[in-house]
Design an enzyme around this catalytic site. Structure first.
Site, PDB file in Angstrom:
ATOM      1  N   ASP A 130      -9.277  -3.225   3.277  1.00  0.00           N
ATOM      2  CA  ASP A 130      -8.622  -2.973   2.181  1.00  0.00           C
ATOM      3  C   ASP A 130      -8.534  -4.326   1.250  1.00  0.00           C
ATOM      4  O   ASP A 130      -8.527  -5.357   1.335  1.00  0.00           O
ATOM      5  CB  ASP A 130      -7.057  -3.262   2.517  1.00  0.00           C
ATOM      6  CG  ASP A 130      -6.125  -2.318   1.573  1.00  0.00           C
ATOM      7  OD1 ASP A 130      -6.659  -1.631   0.599  1.00  0.00           O
ATOM      8  OD2 ASP A 130      -4.860  -2.319   1.582  1.00  0.00           O
ATOM      9  N   HIS A 137      -1.161  -6.170  -9.793  1.00  0.00           N
ATOM     10  CA  HIS A 137      -0.492  -6.444  -8.350  1.00  0.00           C
ATOM     11  C   HIS A 137      -0.421  -7.768  -7.814  1.00  0.00           C
ATOM     12  O   HIS A 137       0.611  -8.240  -7.237  1.00  0.00           O
ATOM     13  CB  HIS A 137      -1.104  -5.151  -7.459  1.00  0.00           C
ATOM     14  CG  HIS A 137      -0.823  -5.368  -6.112  1.00  0.00           C
ATOM     15  ND1 HIS A 137       0.647  -5.144  -5.490  1.00  0.00           N
ATOM     16  CD2 HIS A 137      -1.242  -5.753  -4.868  1.00  0.00           C
ATOM     17  CE1 HIS A 137       0.803  -5.347  -4.528  1.00  0.00           C
ATOM     18  NE2 HIS A 137      -0.444  -5.470  -3.887  1.00  0.00           N
ATOM     19  N   GLU A 203       2.251   1.786  -0.821  1.00  0.00           N
ATOM     20  CA  GLU A 203       1.463   1.107  -1.617  1.00  0.00           C
ATOM     21  C   GLU A 203       0.388   2.032  -1.975  1.00  0.00           C
ATOM     22  O   GLU A 203      -0.333   3.058  -1.556  1.00  0.00           O
ATOM     23  CB  GLU A 203       0.530   0.192  -0.971  1.00  0.00           C
ATOM     24  CG  GLU A 203       1.461  -1.308  -0.793  1.00  0.00           C
ATOM     25  CD  GLU A 203       0.476  -2.413  -0.733  1.00  0.00           C
ATOM     26  OE1 GLU A 203      -0.660  -2.211   0.161  1.00  0.00           O
ATOM     27  OE2 GLU A 203       0.876  -3.415  -0.962  1.00  0.00           O
ATOM     28  N   GLU A 205      -2.953   3.358  -3.659  1.00  0.00           N
ATOM     29  CA  GLU A 205      -4.401   2.871  -3.847  1.00  0.00           C
ATOM     30  C   GLU A 205      -5.170   4.323  -3.972  1.00  0.00           C
ATOM     31  O   GLU A 205      -5.006   5.242  -3.731  1.00  0.00           O
ATOM     32  CB  GLU A 205      -4.627   2.153  -2.309  1.00  0.00           C
ATOM     33  CG  GLU A 205      -3.473   0.911  -2.019  1.00  0.00           C
ATOM     34  CD  GLU A 205      -4.270   0.132  -1.175  1.00  0.00           C
ATOM     35  OE1 GLU A 205      -5.321   0.184  -0.683  1.00  0.00           O
ATOM     36  OE2 GLU A 205      -3.361  -0.542  -0.496  1.00  0.00           O
ATOM     37  N   ASP A 237      -1.230   3.080   1.409  1.00  0.00           N
ATOM     38  CA  ASP A 237      -1.180   1.873   2.478  1.00  0.00           C
ATOM     39  C   ASP A 237       0.285   1.623   2.807  1.00  0.00           C
ATOM     40  O   ASP A 237       0.867   0.469   2.209  1.00  0.00           O
ATOM     41  CB  ASP A 237      -1.933   0.808   2.048  1.00  0.00           C
ATOM     42  CG  ASP A 237      -2.160  -0.347   3.098  1.00  0.00           C
ATOM     43  OD1 ASP A 237      -2.194  -0.026   4.093  1.00  0.00           O
ATOM     44  OD2 ASP A 237      -2.144  -1.379   2.468  1.00  0.00           O
ATOM     45  N   ARG A 241       7.163  -4.797   4.510  1.00  0.00           N
ATOM     46  CA  ARG A 241       7.488  -5.883   3.729  1.00  0.00           C
ATOM     47  C   ARG A 241       7.996  -7.240   4.597  1.00  0.00           C
ATOM     48  O   ARG A 241       7.748  -8.108   4.418  1.00  0.00           O
ATOM     49  CB  ARG A 241       8.193  -5.825   2.405  1.00  0.00           C
ATOM     50  CG  ARG A 241       7.514  -4.818   1.580  1.00  0.00           C
ATOM     51  CD  ARG A 241       5.891  -5.013   1.219  1.00  0.00           C
ATOM     52  NE  ARG A 241       5.381  -4.407   0.321  1.00  0.00           N
ATOM     53  CZ  ARG A 241       4.283  -4.212   0.024  1.00  0.00           C
ATOM     54  NH1 ARG A 241       3.294  -5.029   0.517  1.00  0.00           N
ATOM     55  NH2 ARG A 241       3.701  -3.331  -0.891  1.00  0.00           N
ATOM     56  N   GLN A 244       5.523  -8.087   7.305  1.00  0.00           N
ATOM     57  CA  GLN A 244       4.278  -8.861   6.688  1.00  0.00           C
ATOM     58  C   GLN A 244       4.807 -10.165   6.304  1.00  0.00           C
ATOM     59  O   GLN A 244       4.026 -10.919   6.465  1.00  0.00           O
ATOM     60  CB  GLN A 244       3.939  -7.907   5.395  1.00  0.00           C
ATOM     61  CG  GLN A 244       2.965  -8.386   4.678  1.00  0.00           C
ATOM     62  CD  GLN A 244       2.574  -7.332   3.586  1.00  0.00           C
ATOM     63  OE1 GLN A 244       3.125  -6.443   3.275  1.00  0.00           O
ATOM     64  NE2 GLN A 244       1.452  -8.008   2.498  1.00  0.00           N
ATOM     65  N   LYS A 257       1.193  -3.541   8.446  1.00  0.00           N
ATOM     66  CA  LYS A 257       0.172  -2.626   7.890  1.00  0.00           C
ATOM     67  C   LYS A 257      -0.175  -1.388   8.866  1.00  0.00           C
ATOM     68  O   LYS A 257      -0.579  -0.410   8.476  1.00  0.00           O
ATOM     69  CB  LYS A 257      -0.876  -3.177   7.159  1.00  0.00           C
ATOM     70  CG  LYS A 257      -0.643  -4.110   6.092  1.00  0.00           C
ATOM     71  CD  LYS A 257      -0.405  -3.486   4.771  1.00  0.00           C
ATOM     72  CE  LYS A 257      -0.454  -4.439   3.550  1.00  0.00           C
ATOM     73  NZ  LYS A 257      -0.149  -4.032   2.398  1.00  0.00           N
ATOM     74  N   THR A 261      -1.614   4.564   7.900  1.00  0.00           N
ATOM     75  CA  THR A 261      -2.077   4.667   6.380  1.00  0.00           C
ATOM     76  C   THR A 261      -2.568   5.863   6.202  1.00  0.00           C
ATOM     77  O   THR A 261      -3.278   6.697   6.876  1.00  0.00           O
ATOM     78  CB  THR A 261      -3.457   3.652   6.287  1.00  0.00           C
ATOM     79  OG1 THR A 261      -3.063   2.352   6.756  1.00  0.00           O
ATOM     80  CG2 THR A 261      -3.836   3.645   4.973  1.00  0.00           C
ATOM     81  N   GLU A 354       7.052  -4.160  -5.936  1.00  0.00           N
ATOM     82  CA  GLU A 354       7.013  -4.573  -7.509  1.00  0.00           C
ATOM     83  C   GLU A 354       7.781  -3.893  -8.288  1.00  0.00           C
ATOM     84  O   GLU A 354       8.654  -4.321  -9.292  1.00  0.00           O
ATOM     85  CB  GLU A 354       5.497  -4.410  -8.007  1.00  0.00           C
ATOM     86  CG  GLU A 354       4.482  -5.379  -7.162  1.00  0.00           C
ATOM     87  CD  GLU A 354       3.191  -4.745  -7.737  1.00  0.00           C
ATOM     88  OE1 GLU A 354       2.631  -4.917  -8.790  1.00  0.00           O
ATOM     89  OE2 GLU A 354       2.399  -4.220  -6.918  1.00  0.00           O
TER      90      GLU A 354
END
Lengths: 406, 406
Positions: A130, A137, A203, A205, A237, A241, A244, A257, A261, A354
């Site tokens: 990844d 970002h 996420e 992607e 993904d 948080r 992480q 993570k 996925t 975000e």
């Protein structure tokens, strides 16, 4: 004059004859998986097309690549095979070609209504990497976690930063995601807590599916990297948080993570995306020579409801060349994620971290609000390119959150 | 009375009847790979033993797990199969058992001199994870890169820190390693340079081979984790320290590691290592309940010439339980590295980064000195446990450095 298929395709379909994305499906529960391409509301069964002898070009005539339970063999054959298959299938499905159109029994076998099929992972993914290729970002993450001074680490402008992801927990769109449990750490000096993640995020992607790949010790030139990318999928993904944030120093994301996925089932080929290529962002400082590509492009894929993949700073070809520059070998079916795709505007941010600024600004969503994902929430991504009179799309990439095991 | 085999085994052999490690080999160039166990200077061909009907226990009698080109199916069967195979093979090879001993034609087929065979990767490795489980290594890295204040990050004492590694570039002992090229960054504000790594290092590790594994979303209890570990190998996690130092913030090591990882060919089972279990280091602060195991043990494996695996802080069972606590699924054949194993004394450090303190104190080696590895250098690890009158060993894990491509 726009190319048309004899198969009816609605104007808002993601899968006209200009697209022809590849996937793997079961036509009925319990039946053997096989490769197919999407056309309108149907899946064209490539094992049937191959058995009927309709792949009659020099590369595919004697190949068993469509009598496989995954696409690894086909994607490993490289661009000559991909080009030949596209020409064959566009001809076979075109409105003016009688071979399949006027053969009711073959049509019946070869064209399966998509509502009947079960989609599976299109490739066996040996390794999943990844990247962290969207500047907006990277900047937002830096602002949230490290503050306004140098939000982007200096290496970012020289290196397509990436980490190895977990291949085993990649699932197909529609698979439920179980909220992970793990350690988090409150601000200050308290001990860590354990439990269901309190900051579950998505996420948005894109991910590239690797084609032939390279031998260990033999890097891929950045100007030849596109020949090693079969196509793209949408990817979520999912990220915890809190897990992480507590685990990632110094070796990067791990359990935050690896619980799941999600990828979309249809691989849209670079050939189908070529009409939507756009210039990649100008790079300053200029990249080192091994990353300086003669043609540096992204694809303008509108990602609903969030942004556009044209905001990717390091192109997928630069990602792939960088990945191999140390000699690392890629294998057919390997997956390279772009990292979260965020644009410059707050509404184009690609994850809740975000969008809610780490939970500080809850997001209003049709009557309710969210800081992070709640049990029962379903996240659906979609993306497409707008052609002249048709779309080239990815379908959807979806997943619903189930509660942690107790 | 020590158990003996009718096959002659030298006293300094790593492979007496007490060991019986599993590997995959070709008996001759071009022949089909098959599983075997090492006994003295021979490899016992398990496909021959199986075809002769000598696996006659309830689990293995009708299994084709030894008629495979890798060990994934066997390791996926779990501990009952492993126990049964060990009992069967120790009996078959014992000095007092005539079945194989007194059957010259079967012996001829089943016992292949190890000098004739080619060893291959024993398992298909779907995912490879590398932990950071040695406290002395963590401390030394912190001292070198961040200085004497808090050399170990606070999360380390609560979490078995790890990162996802690259599965495709894992190679078998004896494979040459090509010096990687990549970006490095000199101290100060200069731009990054590109070229062959200037700080190529080895890392002495052990790695666990996963057995049955777990479903996505269903963590493994730490007290049952040993049933998911088939055995251990030696591992050299080759590292390009200059590439790693420049790339690893914030997502962890990537190209600094993915150019090659060497494992030894023989998987030594936990059953063979059980007599050499020792208490794991006491943990302070005590771990969270999901990592608190009733019996917390390491294995006292002397690693030549460097250290002992008894220094691993987070046990392999804690590593495995942690790996799955978020629901991440492990699959048969997955590999879990311990991270560099360093002891408290400078001579027990497990990599050149520590041994030469990042190149500041060159190491004297039989007339020459080394800061980091030079082209042509060969690194050989070996490790064994000392029993009463026999050794249980891992053989060697070796690799030689070739120059970068120009």
């Amino acid at each position: 004059m726009v190319l048309k298929s004899f198969v009816e395709v609605q104007p808002d379909s993601h899968f006209p004859i200009q697209n022809l994305p590849y996937g793997v499906f079961r036509p009925a529960p319990g039946s053997e998986p096989r490769p197919g391409v999407a056309i309108g509301e149907y899946v064209l069964d490539l094992s049937v097309v191959a058995s009927a002898g309709l792949f009659d070009g020099p590369v595919l005539k004697n190949s068993d690549c469509f009598n496989q339970v995954n696409l690894n063999k086909f994607v490993g054959l490289g661009r000559p095979a991909w080009k030949e298959a596209r020409v064959t299938l566009q001809k076979l499905l075109s409105a003016t070609e009688p071979t399949l159109r006027d053969n009711p029994s073959l049509r019946q076998k070869a064209l399966v209504p998509v509502v009947q099929v079960q989609m599976l992972l299109p490739v066996v993914i040996g390794d999943y990497t990844d990247f962290f290729a969207s500047m907006h970002h990277a900047k937002n993450c830096g602002l949230i976690f490290r503050g306004p001074e140098n939000p982007i680490n200096p290496n970012w402008f020289h290196i397509p930063i990436a980490y190895h992801g977990r291949a085993s927990s990649i699932v197909i769109s529609g698979t439920d995601i179980i909220r992970p449990r793990g350690q988090g750490h409150p601000p200050g000096n308290s001990p860590p807590y354990f439990g269901p993640s309190r900051k579950l995020d998505f996420e948005m992607e894109m991910a590239a599916v690797v084609g032939p790949g390279n031998e260990l010790g033999k890097p891929v030139d950045v100007n030849e990297a596109a020949d090693h990318i079969f196509g793209l999928v949408l990817m979520n993904d999912w990220s915890a948080r809190d897990i992480q944030a507590w685990e990632y120093v110094p070796l990067g994301p791990f359990l935050g993570k690896s619980f799941g996925t999600t990828i979309s089932p249809w691989i849209v080929t670079l050939d189908a995306l070529e009409p939507f290529a756009s210039d990649a962002p100008k790079k300053n400082p200029p990249p080192l020579p091994y990353l300086a590509e003669k043609i540096s492009k992204n694809y303008d894929i509108s990602l609903q409801v969030l942004g556009s993949s044209k905001y990717i700073y390091w192109t997928i070809t630069q990602q792939l060349a960088h990945h191999t520059i140390n000699g690392c070998n890629l294998r057919p079916g390997d997956l390279l994620g772009t990292g979260t795709i965020s644009g410059p505007e707050p509404e184009s941010y690609g994850c809740l971290l975000e969008l809610t600024w780490n939970g500080q600004k809850p997001l209003s969503l049709g009557g309710s609000t969210r800081k992070f994902l709640e049990d029962g929430d379903e996240v659906i991504f979609t993306g497409c390119c707008k052609g002249d009179g048709y779309l080239v799309g990815f379908g959807t990439c979806s997943g619903k959150i189930l509660p942690s095991p107790s």
